[in-house]
Design an enzyme around this catalytic site. Sequence first.
Site, short mmCIF file in Angstrom:
data_model
loop_
_atom_site.label_atom_id
_atom_site.label_comp_id
_atom_site.label_asym_id
_atom_site.label_seq_id
_atom_site.Cartn_x
_atom_site.Cartn_y
_atom_site.Cartn_z
N LYS A 52 6.33 7.68 31.47
CA LYS A 52 7.57 7.56 30.68
C LYS A 52 7.38 8.18 29.30
O LYS A 52 8.26 8.89 28.80
CB LYS A 52 7.97 6.07 30.56
CG LYS A 52 8.54 5.53 31.88
CD LYS A 52 8.60 4.03 31.96
CE LYS A 52 9.00 3.62 33.38
NZ LYS A 52 8.90 2.20 33.64
N GLN A 96 7.98 -3.19 30.69
CA GLN A 96 7.40 -2.82 31.99
C GLN A 96 7.12 -4.08 32.82
O GLN A 96 6.45 -5.00 32.36
CB GLN A 96 6.10 -2.03 31.75
CG GLN A 96 5.47 -1.47 33.01
CD GLN A 96 6.36 -0.44 33.71
OE1 GLN A 96 6.90 0.45 33.07
NE2 GLN A 96 6.53 -0.57 35.01
N ASP A 119 17.27 -0.23 31.49
CA ASP A 119 16.95 -0.53 32.89
C ASP A 119 18.15 -1.16 33.59
O ASP A 119 18.17 -1.28 34.82
CB ASP A 119 15.78 -1.53 32.95
CG ASP A 119 14.46 -0.88 33.31
OD1 ASP A 119 14.48 0.23 33.87
OD2 ASP A 119 13.41 -1.48 33.01
#
Length: 283
Positions: A52, A96, A119
């Site tokens: 990322k 994460q 997300d």
Amino acid sequence: MAQIIDGKAISQIVKDEVKSEVLKLSQKGITVGLAVIIVGDDPASRVYVNNKKKACEALGLISREYALSKDTTNDELLELIKKLNCDDEIDGILVQLPLPSHLDEKLIINSISPNKDVDAFHPQNVGKIMIGDYTFAPCTPAGVMELLSKSSIDVSGKECVIVGRSNIVGKPMSMLMLHKNATVTVCHSKTADLKEVVRRADIVVAAVGKPNFITADMIKEGAVVIDVGINRLENGKLCGDVNFEEVSKKASFITPVPGGVGPMTIAMLMKNTLASAKAKHNL
Ligand code: NDP
């Protein structure tokens, strides 16, 4: 023989589009920033976070990484998210997953500002997806939609069967397809006669987490097959949920693993972060 949907190439197109928009914004003095928080030292999570970071750097986004020790408390993590929620340089906040078991995943996710929840796991964003009024969709299902549209596969009026009903993949996938006028069926471990249901599909999305689970006898001739699964075999190789060898002989289009849906997930994360920055500036 099925045509391969090349996720690597399509993700590059998406990333190029993002890069050019980020450049245009920078010429107006607007930056785009993503903060990634990783707790503990899970090797798979480390790889994802590094990828990322690399993508942000390649596309001109500001990238901030917060690598916290595995003993981090809920309060410490909440405090960091609170600061990032108010940080003007940050448009997207990603925690994460999975988090170490002593942390309250739900509490943490719900503390992210919905405007920065790239997300799209916050209940407010989940609700917005349900009613079809959203800025972000979860990266993996959004990546599948992008793969289909960039391959000129129209889902409107098609029988789409999704195998898997997780909050991250299966459920949002069903909503995105429904908004595009597909007729959607979602299957799971209690589905009776899975083979018959999947065999009806014009488009199959497999998100089960079991290697080679979808076999040729479950696939209608000429169906489009999208394999979300990422499974590591004993020999260390990656494989999807679809038996590629046999299904590719029957399908019209198929995604490989690796190189199908996987690369799209990061590309869509970049796209969501850009969308957040644009929304903030009413662009
Ligand atoms: P989950 O484990 O959360 O969900 C799996 C789903 O499969 C569940 O709904 C489960 O049903 C269903 N299932 C399990 N066994 C069967 C069965 N025998 N018949 C029918 N359905 C079954 O997984 P995720 O959705 O998180 O991930 C799915 C796969 O996608 C994994 O391989 C994961 O690694 C991969 N993945 C890939 C991403 C990418 O970037 N490409 C991103 C996210 C995930 P039930 O609900 O009844 O238990």
